[in-house]
Design a protein around this motif. Structure first.
Motif, PDB file in Angstrom:
ATOM      1  N   ARG A  68       1.057  -1.808  -0.054  1.00 11.58           N
ATOM      2  CA  ARG A  68       0.058   0.037   0.319  1.00 11.58           C
ATOM      3  C   ARG A  68       0.951   1.517  -0.026  1.00 11.58           C
ATOM      4  NH1 ARG A  68      -4.538  -0.190   4.452  1.00 11.58           N
ATOM      5  NH2 ARG A  68      -4.893   2.089   2.983  1.00 11.58           N
ATOM      6  N   LYS A  69       1.825   0.960   0.391  1.00 16.22           N
ATOM      7  CA  LYS A  69       3.053   2.300   0.552  1.00 16.22           C
ATOM      8  C   LYS A  69       3.250   2.756  -0.783  1.00 16.22           C
ATOM      9  CE  LYS A  69       3.544   3.878   4.827  1.00 16.22           C
ATOM     10  NZ  LYS A  69       4.368   3.827   5.820  1.00 16.22           N
ATOM     11  N   LEU A 151      22.029   8.277  -5.138  1.00 17.17           N
ATOM     12  CA  LEU A 151      22.516   9.733  -5.424  1.00 17.17           C
ATOM     13  C   LEU A 151      21.703  10.338  -4.840  1.00 17.17           C
ATOM     14  CD1 LEU A 151      21.460   9.471  -9.281  1.00 17.17           C
ATOM     15  CD2 LEU A 151      24.114  10.105  -8.330  1.00 17.17           C
ATOM     16  N   LEU A 152      20.459   9.911  -4.006  1.00 18.25           N
ATOM     17  CA  LEU A 152      20.127  10.636  -2.734  1.00 18.25           C
ATOM     18  C   LEU A 152      20.502  10.697  -1.812  1.00 18.25           C
ATOM     19  CD1 LEU A 152      16.615   9.741  -3.656  1.00 18.25           C
ATOM     20  CD2 LEU A 152      17.284  12.070  -4.373  1.00 18.25           C
ATOM     21  N   SER A 153      21.247   9.465  -1.417  1.00 19.50           N
ATOM     22  CA  SER A 153      21.928   9.182  -0.345  1.00 19.50           C
ATOM     23  C   SER A 153      23.060   9.835  -0.299  1.00 19.50           C
ATOM     24  CB  SER A 153      22.160   7.475   0.175  1.00 19.50           C
ATOM     25  OG  SER A 153      23.172   6.929   1.829  1.00 19.50           O
ATOM     26  N   ALA A 163      12.995   6.267   2.000  1.00 19.65           N
ATOM     27  CA  ALA A 163      12.035   5.166   1.573  1.00 19.65           C
ATOM     28  C   ALA A 163      11.033   5.320   1.283  1.00 19.65           C
ATOM     29  CB  ALA A 163      11.811   4.979   2.766  1.00 19.65           C
ATOM     30  N   GLN A 164      10.414   6.830   1.578  1.00 16.89           N
ATOM     31  CA  GLN A 164       9.233   7.561   1.048  1.00 16.89           C
ATOM     32  C   GLN A 164       9.199   7.883  -0.564  1.00 16.89           C
ATOM     33  OE1 GLN A 164       8.743  10.873   3.305  1.00 16.89           O
ATOM     34  NE2 GLN A 164       7.660   9.674   4.689  1.00 16.89           N
ATOM     35  N   ALA A 172      13.337   0.639   7.172  1.00 21.72           N
ATOM     36  CA  ALA A 172      13.632  -0.827   7.505  1.00 21.72           C
ATOM     37  C   ALA A 172      14.064  -1.468   6.089  1.00 21.72           C
ATOM     38  CB  ALA A 172      12.982  -1.179   8.581  1.00 21.72           C
ATOM     39  N   THR A 173      13.169  -1.509   6.088  1.00 24.87           N
ATOM     40  CA  THR A 173      12.883  -2.255   4.286  1.00 24.87           C
ATOM     41  C   THR A 173      14.545  -1.923   3.561  1.00 24.87           C
ATOM     42  OG1 THR A 173      10.814  -2.830   4.590  1.00 24.87           O
ATOM     43  CG2 THR A 173      12.292  -2.484   2.053  1.00 24.87           C
TER      44      THR A 173
END
Length: 208
Positions: A68-69, A151-153, A163-164, A172-173
């Protein structure tokens, strides 16, 4: 990043180019990119809303996303907007030249006859692009999503936000799946203390 850039450069003349640019710069899954229709893409917006894509469907059973996320709306970088606008113009011209042969499904990414792309289509074309780019055959379209996270990290984006963006249920995933791509920021405190106390050791005793 160099590998991703090499792939995009090799893909530039192909019909998969826009697909790969979207994957790299937005982090959508391959299963989310393939079913996208132009109704899911908003390149012209109003009231300060940025151009965006609605990653609300996938090629999974009943069209559901992985979780769902995973159902999310993603703002599109300007480079993606420019590439998709060009892709849309090119697709319109191609559709006009083929007339009734074109499938009327409204997909953003299609085969030469306008039919939906499947995983085999993408793997075949991507394999040819990777070979042209001089990369190992094991490189897959999923590597672009890994590059997106990396790249974002490296840019300092918090893990929770990453994560979003990639549609995970929690950070955690993201950490488990993309451990190699995430910047090891947990070491920064220890590194800072080493620097601070190294400076104090170098100071004369009466100044410390």
């Amino acid at each position: 990043m160099q590998q991703a850039e090499a792939v995009l450069a090799a893909a530039r003349p192909s019909r998969l180019y826009a697909y790969l640019v979207l994957s790299l710069l937005s982090g959508v899954r391959t299963e989310e990119a393939r079913p996208l229709t132009w109704d899911h893409i908003f390149l012209e917006t109003e009231d300060g809303v940025p151009p965006h894509a609605a990653a609300w469907r996938s090629v999974r059973k009943h069209g559901e996303t992985k979780t769902r996320k995973s159902r999310r709306t993603i703002a599109l970088p300007q480079q993606v907007v420019d590439v998709l606008e060009e892709h849309k113009r090119w697709q319109k011209q191609e559709r006009a030249s083929k007339g009734m042969e074109w499938s009327p499904l409204g997909r953003v990414f299609t085969t030469r006859s306008g039919e939906p792309l499947d995983a085999a289509n993408v793997r075949r074309d991507f394999k040819a692009i990777v070979k042209k780019a001089g990369l190992v055959p094991e490189w897959t379209p999923r590597e672009l999503r890994h590059s997106f996270v990396s790249l974002l990290s490296d840019h300092g984006i918090p893990l929770e936000r990453i994560a979003q963006l990639v549609g995970h249920t929690g950070q955690a995933t993201t950490e488990a799946v993309y451990r190699k791509q995430l910047r090891p920021v947990i070491t920064q405190g220890a590194e800072a203390m080493d620097e601070i106390f190294a400076q104090r050791r170098e100071m004369p005793a009466n100044e410390a």
